[in-house]
Design an enzyme around this catalytic site. Structure first.
Site, short mmCIF file in Angstrom:
data_model
loop_
_atom_site.label_atom_id
_atom_site.label_comp_id
_atom_site.label_asym_id
_atom_site.label_seq_id
_atom_site.Cartn_x
_atom_site.Cartn_y
_atom_site.Cartn_z
N ASN A 154 22.07 14.81 61.72
CA ASN A 154 21.45 15.15 60.40
C ASN A 154 20.61 14.13 60.31
O ASN A 154 20.99 12.99 59.22
CB ASN A 154 22.58 15.58 59.23
CG ASN A 154 22.15 16.12 58.10
OD1 ASN A 154 21.33 16.33 58.30
ND2 ASN A 154 22.98 16.34 57.65
N ASP B 33 13.09 24.38 57.74
CA ASP B 33 12.65 26.17 57.06
C ASP B 33 13.03 25.55 55.92
O ASP B 33 12.83 24.28 54.75
CB ASP B 33 14.65 25.45 56.91
CG ASP B 33 15.92 26.72 56.53
OD1 ASP B 33 15.32 27.85 55.82
OD2 ASP B 33 17.36 27.34 57.03
#
Length: 285
Positions: free
Chosen positions: A162, A185
């Site tokens: 992440n 995104d």
């Protein structure tokens, strides 16, 4: 972003200003999908299109950059580096190993990595992907490409992590020279804007990992997100936008449009793209 005519000339002007959609002339798209028998097939690595980066995920994270085993990702590259070092008579045990210089955050299926590898054969590049199956696909793709083309693609790999939380765990200060955020995104809902990969607080971490003079590339087909990224990065004191001439001379910029699967989809649909390219600078003293 302001509406502009869709011509190649206007598009190149917009590269440096970040104003208006970058509409390119239709050209032949070089496929980056794997169709060979020795390469992994995407249908066996199905995953969700989106992932919540603020949720807790279970995967190993190094306590510090030098604690991570990078050689397991690039065994041939490291072996050649040692051989070259010994050939030059430097057998010092403190010889620094090769360092990753390019990071593609949210690399997807690894299209950009495959395109960067032959363009920069002496630089290590890594894709950072939060989705487990997608990151596994990219790793297997890199290994398969090396077997299919011996001596090539030895400088690319992928790790599952992440990047919004653990980027400094993998890279030392000023280690990177190129940092990519391609078609991230958009997280359309206002309540989810905090999940976006470009945030003011995160930009300081990106500046930490980028060397002075290093370049950060972002591109999206969502106009509102393009505005968001341009505003956030432009307001940060440690980044400055590249000029039109610098963008035109950068061999990486053309890859941003069709070097990824998402970029190819936008190109096929003749959609607009919003490009922002910034350089890491010293910042205020």
């Amino acid at each position: 972003f302001l509406p502009t005519p869709s011509s190649t000339t206007t598009a190149m002007e917009n590269l440096a200003t970040g104003v208006g959609p970058v509409k390119r002339e239709r050209t032949e798209i070089v496929p980056v999908n794997n169709q060979g028998t020795s390469l992994p097939r995407k249908k066996f690595f199905r995953a969700r299109a989106h992932c919540n980066p603020l949720s807790d995920s279970t995967f190993p994270v190094p306590l510090r950059p030098d604690a991570y085993d990078w050689e397991s990702h690039y065994p041939e590259f490291f072996a050649k580096h040692r051989e070259e070092t010994n050939k030059n008579g430097d057998v010092s045990t403190t010889q620094e190993p090769p360092l990753v210089r390019f990071a593609d955050v949210g690399c997807g299926f690894g299209g950009l990595l495959v395109r960067l590898s032959p363009l920069f054969p002496n630089d290590l590049a890594v894709g950072m992907e939060i989705r487990d199956k997608v990151s596994q696909y990219v790793k297997e793709r890199c290994v398969a490409l090396r077997k299919e083309s011996p001596g090539s693609f030895e400088n690319i790999s992928c790790i599952r992590t992440n990047s919004m939380k653990y980027l400094p765990n993998f890279f030392k200060k000023a280690q990177l020279t190129k940092l990519f955020f391609l078609f991230p995104d958009p997280h359309f809902k206002t309540a989810n804007h905090r999940r976006r990969i470009i945030q003011r607080s995160l930009l300081s971490e990106y500046a930490y990992t980028l060397a002075v003079g290093g370049v950060m590339y972002t591109i999206t087909d969502v106009e509102e997100l393009g505005r968001w990224m341009a505003a956030k990065i432009g307001a940060h004191p440690m980044f400055e936008r590249l000029t039109e001439e610098e963008c035109a001379a950068d061999p990486v910029v053309p890859l941003l449009f069709t070097g990824t699967e998402e970029g190819q989809k936008v190109e096929r649909n003749e959609g607009n793209t919003f490009l922002n390219v910034f350089r890491r600078i010293d910042g205020p003293k």
